[in-house]
Scaffold this motif. Structure first.
Motif, short mmCIF file in Angstrom:
data_model
loop_
_atom_site.label_atom_id
_atom_site.label_comp_id
_atom_site.label_asym_id
_atom_site.label_seq_id
_atom_site.Cartn_x
_atom_site.Cartn_y
_atom_site.Cartn_z
N ASN A 55 0.82 -1.21 0.00
CA ASN A 55 0.00 0.00 0.00
C ASN A 55 0.86 1.26 0.00
N TRP A 236 -6.61 7.55 -4.19
CA TRP A 236 -7.18 6.62 -3.21
C TRP A 236 -8.70 6.55 -3.16
N ARG A 363 -3.48 3.49 5.28
CA ARG A 363 -4.21 2.28 4.86
C ARG A 363 -3.46 1.01 5.26
N LEU A 369 -9.09 4.39 5.13
CA LEU A 369 -8.62 5.71 4.70
C LEU A 369 -9.36 6.85 5.38
#
Length: 405
Positions: A55, A236, A363, A369
């Motif tokens: 990530n 994102w 994340r 998030l």
């Protein structure tokens, strides 16, 4: 020593046909400045499954090019002198085409990050030099053309985001990423034809970076935080919604819809900006829209997806061109415009580049998030406090010295 020669032909008015060709080329250039970033988010799950990228490293796919854009933009004045404005823009769009094409053979995690950095370099060249070109050749329409140019940027992002998942299902994600080399080549060819008489080797004497100006630093921070909202959502938003159970195609369409709203907001701003010499009248409601959209993502992202898209699209779509237009309001001559815009975009993109990486870390350690949206909301509150200081009047330029002070 400043040149004592008569004014260069660049100051002369263009014919209607050549002006139209240049405007079309400027818009097409803008369309090619974000697909290399915007196509990643909707495909991120597939990319991670194929490459094993983490990530945090996935965040680098947006952070690295944005950071490169910032570093290179700081050298905008030197680029004007060394490359020439029009030629440097042509080199920049050619580099973008090469970076996209290289994603066909270099589709591992290292290759993706490397091509992201290369693409960021090309984007930086265009973004550092094009405002000076617009200011020099279209002084009476600079604000409007900057609006159309930035709208083109968001239009490219919308097309890339919405088409990424459907095309990747047919072509494969690495082929889809490489496909964006084709419109970049088209933009390079159109630019070469439209600006053929402006392929200067050396441009006007460049102004120095406004390192000693408090207002310039304020503009830099304002652009950086505002663009951070753009890069965060770009990188994102689709993965955020796939976590909530949405398909990759639907999350890509959501980002595409958001960027389409950004395009519409940018067009509206471009059409009405001349009516509002006090930009705060537009800035404050735009920032409140961004704040409200982030609140939707924090409180009830599934139920409020549509309001979030509309609010964020309107806010971010208007904020991006407004940030550049407000910066251009502080200069009069083209050289100072290039120096100030290079400084504001350079430092601003460096600030903005941190947001996708920070979100990736969040994340990776929290599997959500939501905290990233909260951090961004705090940044928007800071922008509201800064925006009230942008009263019309105070100029940063000293035309006789050709320097931004």
């Amino acid at each position: 020593m400043p040149s004592t020669r008569p004014a260069r032909p660049a100051a002369s008015p263009f014919s209607a046909s050549s002006s139209a060709l240049l405007v079309a080329a400027i818009i097409l250039l803008g369309l090619n400045l974000r697909p290399i970033l915007a196509a990643i988010g909707p495909l991120l799950d597939s990319i991670q499954a194929s490459t094993g990228i983490s990530n945090a490293d996935a965040g680098l796919l947006t952070t690295v090019p944005v950071f490169a854009m910032g570093v290179c933009a700081l050298a905008g004045a030197q680029l004007q002198r060394r490359l020439g404005v029009a030629r440097g823009i042509g080199i920049g769009i050619a580099i973008i085409a090469a970076a996209c094409a290289l994603r066909w053979p270099l589709h591992g995690s290292g290759g993706l990050i490397a091509t992201a950095a290369l693409g960021g370099l090309g984007i930086a060249l265009v973004q550092a030099l094009l405002p000076a070109f617009i200011k020099r050749h279209f002084p009476a329409r600079a604000g409007q053309l900057m609006g159309f140019y930035t709208t083109g940027i968001m239009g490219g992002a919308a097309i890339a985001a919405a088409s990424a998942s459907p095309l990747a299902q047919s072509l494969g994600w690495h082929a889809l990423l490489a496909l964006w080399a084709l419109p970049a080549v088209a933009a390079a060819l159109l630019w070469r034809r439209a600006a053929a008489s402006r392929m200067d080797v050396v441009s006007d004497a460049g102004a120095s970076l406004p390192l000693g100006s408090r207002r310039a630093w304020l503009l830099l921070v304002f652009f950086g935080i505002g663009t951070g909202a753009y890069t965060l959502v770009l990188a994102w938003l689709p993965p955020f919604y796939t976590e909530l159970g949405w398909s990759a195609a639907d999350s890509g369409l959501l980002l595409g819809g958001l960027t389409l709203v950004e395009v519409l907001a940018g067009l509206v701003i471009s059409s009405i900006i001349h009516r509002y010499p006090d930009r705060r009248i537009l800035l404050l409601p735009v920032l409140l829209a961004v704040l409200a959209g982030l609140a939707c993502l924090i409180v009830a992202p599934a139920q409020l997806a549509l309001p979030a898209v509309i609010l964020l699209g309107c806010g971010i779509g208007a904020l991006f061109p407004l940030s550049l237009i407000v910066s251009m309001d502080h200069v009069h001559d083209p050289a100072s415009a290039g120096a100030l815009l290079g400084f504001v975009q350079g430092g601003g993109y460096i600030i903005a580049s941190s947001m996708p990486f920070i979100a990736g870390l969040i994340r990776q350690h929290s599997s959500s998030l939501a905290q990233a949206w909260m951090v961004m909301a705090a940044g928007v509150v800071v922008l509201l406090l800064i925006a009230v200081r942008f009263a019309p009047g105070g100029m940063l330029v000293q035309p006789c010295a050709g320097r931004v002070s």
